[in-house]
Structures are given as structure tokens and as C-alpha cells.
Design an enzyme around this catalytic site. Sequence first.
Site, PDB file in Angstrom:
ATOM      1  N   HIS A 247      22.489  -0.439  29.835  1.00  0.00           N
ATOM      2  CA  HIS A 247      23.847  -0.935  30.115  1.00  0.00           C
ATOM      3  C   HIS A 247      23.983  -1.260  31.596  1.00  0.00           C
ATOM      4  O   HIS A 247      23.088  -0.989  32.387  1.00  0.00           O
ATOM      5  CB  HIS A 247      24.922   0.046  29.639  1.00  0.00           C
ATOM      6  CG  HIS A 247      24.989   1.349  30.382  1.00  0.00           C
ATOM      7  ND1 HIS A 247      23.996   2.293  30.340  1.00  0.00           N
ATOM      8  CD2 HIS A 247      25.946   1.869  31.203  1.00  0.00           C
ATOM      9  CE1 HIS A 247      24.337   3.327  31.083  1.00  0.00           C
ATOM     10  NE2 HIS A 247      25.508   3.103  31.629  1.00  0.00           N
TER      11      HIS A 247
ATOM     12  N   HIS B 103      21.140  11.406  32.150  1.00  0.00           N
ATOM     13  CA  HIS B 103      21.733  12.320  33.134  1.00  0.00           C
ATOM     14  C   HIS B 103      21.449  13.770  32.758  1.00  0.00           C
ATOM     15  O   HIS B 103      21.433  14.123  31.582  1.00  0.00           O
ATOM     16  CB  HIS B 103      23.254  12.141  33.219  1.00  0.00           C
ATOM     17  CG  HIS B 103      23.670  10.846  33.844  1.00  0.00           C
ATOM     18  ND1 HIS B 103      23.816  10.689  35.204  1.00  0.00           N
ATOM     19  CD2 HIS B 103      23.971   9.647  33.296  1.00  0.00           C
ATOM     20  CE1 HIS B 103      24.200   9.445  35.468  1.00  0.00           C
ATOM     21  NE2 HIS B 103      24.303   8.783  34.318  1.00  0.00           N
TER      22      HIS B 103
ATOM     23  N   ASP C  66      24.093   2.758  38.484  1.00  0.00           N
ATOM     24  CA  ASP C  66      23.098   3.845  38.532  1.00  0.00           C
ATOM     25  C   ASP C  66      21.989   3.629  37.499  1.00  0.00           C
ATOM     26  O   ASP C  66      21.034   4.397  37.441  1.00  0.00           O
ATOM     27  CB  ASP C  66      23.758   5.226  38.368  1.00  0.00           C
ATOM     28  CG  ASP C  66      24.461   5.417  37.038  1.00  0.00           C
ATOM     29  OD1 ASP C  66      25.205   4.506  36.619  1.00  0.00           O
ATOM     30  OD2 ASP C  66      24.275   6.481  36.413  1.00  0.00           O
ATOM     31  N   HIS C  67      22.098   2.562  36.698  1.00  0.00           N
ATOM     32  CA  HIS C  67      21.061   2.221  35.712  1.00  0.00           C
ATOM     33  C   HIS C  67      20.372   0.900  36.036  1.00  0.00           C
ATOM     34  O   HIS C  67      19.332   0.592  35.465  1.00  0.00           O
ATOM     35  CB  HIS C  67      21.677   2.154  34.308  1.00  0.00           C
ATOM     36  CG  HIS C  67      22.268   3.467  33.887  1.00  0.00           C
ATOM     37  ND1 HIS C  67      21.736   4.255  32.902  1.00  0.00           N
ATOM     38  CD2 HIS C  67      23.336   4.148  34.376  1.00  0.00           C
ATOM     39  CE1 HIS C  67      22.444   5.363  32.790  1.00  0.00           C
ATOM     40  NE2 HIS C  67      23.424   5.323  33.671  1.00  0.00           N
TER      41      HIS C  67
ATOM     42  N   HIS D 192      30.455   3.818  25.574  1.00  0.00           N
ATOM     43  CA  HIS D 192      30.443   4.076  27.023  1.00  0.00           C
ATOM     44  C   HIS D 192      30.709   2.765  27.750  1.00  0.00           C
ATOM     45  O   HIS D 192      31.577   2.675  28.615  1.00  0.00           O
ATOM     46  CB  HIS D 192      29.103   4.682  27.403  1.00  0.00           C
ATOM     47  CG  HIS D 192      28.915   4.938  28.863  1.00  0.00           C
ATOM     48  ND1 HIS D 192      29.637   5.866  29.566  1.00  0.00           N
ATOM     49  CD2 HIS D 192      28.058   4.380  29.760  1.00  0.00           C
ATOM     50  CE1 HIS D 192      29.246   5.861  30.834  1.00  0.00           C
ATOM     51  NE2 HIS D 192      28.292   4.976  30.976  1.00  0.00           N
TER      52      HIS D 192
ATOM     53  N   HIS E 197      25.838  -0.357  34.262  1.00  0.00           N
ATOM     54  CA  HIS E 197      26.284   0.459  35.399  1.00  0.00           C
ATOM     55  C   HIS E 197      25.225   0.508  36.507  1.00  0.00           C
ATOM     56  O   HIS E 197      24.022   0.569  36.218  1.00  0.00           O
ATOM     57  CB  HIS E 197      26.635   1.874  34.928  1.00  0.00           C
ATOM     58  CG  HIS E 197      27.946   1.924  34.188  1.00  0.00           C
ATOM     59  ND1 HIS E 197      28.267   2.926  33.300  1.00  0.00           N
ATOM     60  CD2 HIS E 197      29.012   1.083  34.227  1.00  0.00           C
ATOM     61  CE1 HIS E 197      29.482   2.695  32.813  1.00  0.00           C
ATOM     62  NE2 HIS E 197      29.957   1.588  33.354  1.00  0.00           N
TER      63      HIS E 197
ATOM     64  N   ASP F 235      23.575   6.222  28.485  1.00  0.00           N
ATOM     65  CA  ASP F 235      24.714   7.133  28.655  1.00  0.00           C
ATOM     66  C   ASP F 235      25.536   7.257  27.372  1.00  0.00           C
ATOM     67  O   ASP F 235      26.748   7.499  27.418  1.00  0.00           O
ATOM     68  CB  ASP F 235      25.634   6.638  29.784  1.00  0.00           C
ATOM     69  CG  ASP F 235      25.046   6.885  31.171  1.00  0.00           C
ATOM     70  OD1 ASP F 235      24.005   7.552  31.282  1.00  0.00           O
ATOM     71  OD2 ASP F 235      25.655   6.394  32.149  1.00  0.00           O
TER      72      ASP F 235
HETATM   73 FE    FE Z   1      24.932   6.665  34.160  1.00  0.00          FE
HETATM   74 ZN    ZN Z   2      26.840   4.607  32.643  1.00  0.00          ZN
END
Ligand code: FE
Ligand code: ZN
Length: 255
Positions: free
Chosen positions: A52, A168, A56-57, A108, A54, A130
Site C-alpha cells: 500500500h 510492524h 513507511d512502506h 487500512h 503509505h 498493515d
Molecule cells: Fe505501516
Molecule cells: Zn500503513
Amino acid sequence: MYLIPIPAFTDNYLWLLHDGRRALVVDPGDAGPVLEALAQHGLTLASILVTHHHPDHTGGVAALHEATGAPVYGPATESIPEPFTPLKEGDTVQALGLDFQVLDVPGHTAGHIAFYAPDVDGQPLLFCGDTLFSGGCGRLFEGTPAQMLASLDKLAALPGSTRVCCTHEYTLANLRFALAAEPGNAELAAYQAHCLRLREQGLPTLPSTIAQEQLINPFLRTRQASLVAAAQRLDASAHDDIAVFAALRQWKNQF
Ligand code: FE
Ligand code: ZN
């Protein structure tokens, strides 16, 4: 095959799967630790998988693609660094000689996907981003409770032996909530003790398995009488599956 969770940021894992020669990485939010791991193990990066959009990915996707030329695969309906091959449910990605089935798991984010390989050294493997965490699930940033519940049901229907690679290390915090929601679950107390020992040794609690999550994860157990009762203490009108799930997710947001 070797499966390595590379820690990044405060609590992310960038999953690296390799055969001693070639590697794939999932959700590289940061390129630096991935390049270090590749160099350390003498690996060539063959594929970059993204669940996805985001940051942080996806934050390391462009740098890794530039440094290695590895092709990028990601969700068809989300904006991730170009160029990438857009994927949706029913598609298959071939990487490291393995077939990864693409699953749509909105909730998410609206276009979130997961990658499922039925046979990695005889055991199924899931990269779920996530969507599913050990003892928990992702926050509903873009999707509805109905979408997330359907996505979690889809993952829960995979074989129990499926290794679940979440992105995570949220397990201990999730289990504190899970025990508040379902205090009578003995499996949950035992799993918490196990995960506490792992974290004291500095080890990841992941991957989990679908069978383990079915025993302890409140968001896969929303039809259990104890969790229906817990949800109804928060929202007396929570009578159907979706309302129970929504009440539990709302409680966790504030926990
Ligand atoms: Fe994340
Ligand atoms: Zn995420």
C-alpha cells in the site's frame, strides 16, 4: 529460502526473502537497511513488492529500484513510485521462482493488497502489510469496517500453517488490548508470555501463523461470544458482525 525481518524506523519490518543468491523485499520504507542486508548476504535484489501507498512502506522504493533495477509490483489503485506493475486480486507475481497470488484487502487503505505464496519450502507465506498484525489489525484510514472485516476473513481462510509477515512490531501493545477484550482466553495469556520473552531477548514476535492468530487475535475472533459481549458493553446496538468489529476497532483506537 531465508526469511528476514529487517527492522526500520521505530517498529517497521522490511521483509527480505532470499535463496542465498537472489532476494525480494516487501514494503521497503527505507532503502538503506535493505542495501546493507543485500551487501551483507551477497544478494542481488530481484523484486520489490509493495502492499500500500503509505510512506513507511514506499519511502525506499525509488532508491532501491534505481540502485538495483529490480522491478516494482504494487496495488493498481494506489499511488506508489513509478514505474511499477499494477496488481489486483487474481493476478500472480513470479519472484525467486515462487508464485505469489495477489489478494485485495481494502480497509487500512482503499487499495491495499497482500501477497500469498502457497508453497515456500512446503509452507504457505503471506505478506499482509498493515492489514493483519499479530494480535491486531490495521487502523481504518480509508476503508470501512465492512471492508476490513471482509479482508480479515479472507486472510483467516488461508491455511493455518501460513506464516504471516506483518510490517510492524505492534504485538505486545496489541496483546494488552486483546487481553482486556477477552480476559478469559488462556491461549492469549500464554502467547503474551511467549512474546514478552522474545522481546526481552530483542527478537521479533513475527512471523506469526494464521492458526496462532485465530486463537488470539480479537479482530479474527469477532464472532466469539465473549467478544460479541465485550462489543455490546461499548455499543448496545452492535448486533451484527460488522457492528461488533467496528465497536472493537473503535475501542482499540482509544485504548
Ligand atoms: Fe505501516
Ligand atoms: Zn500503513
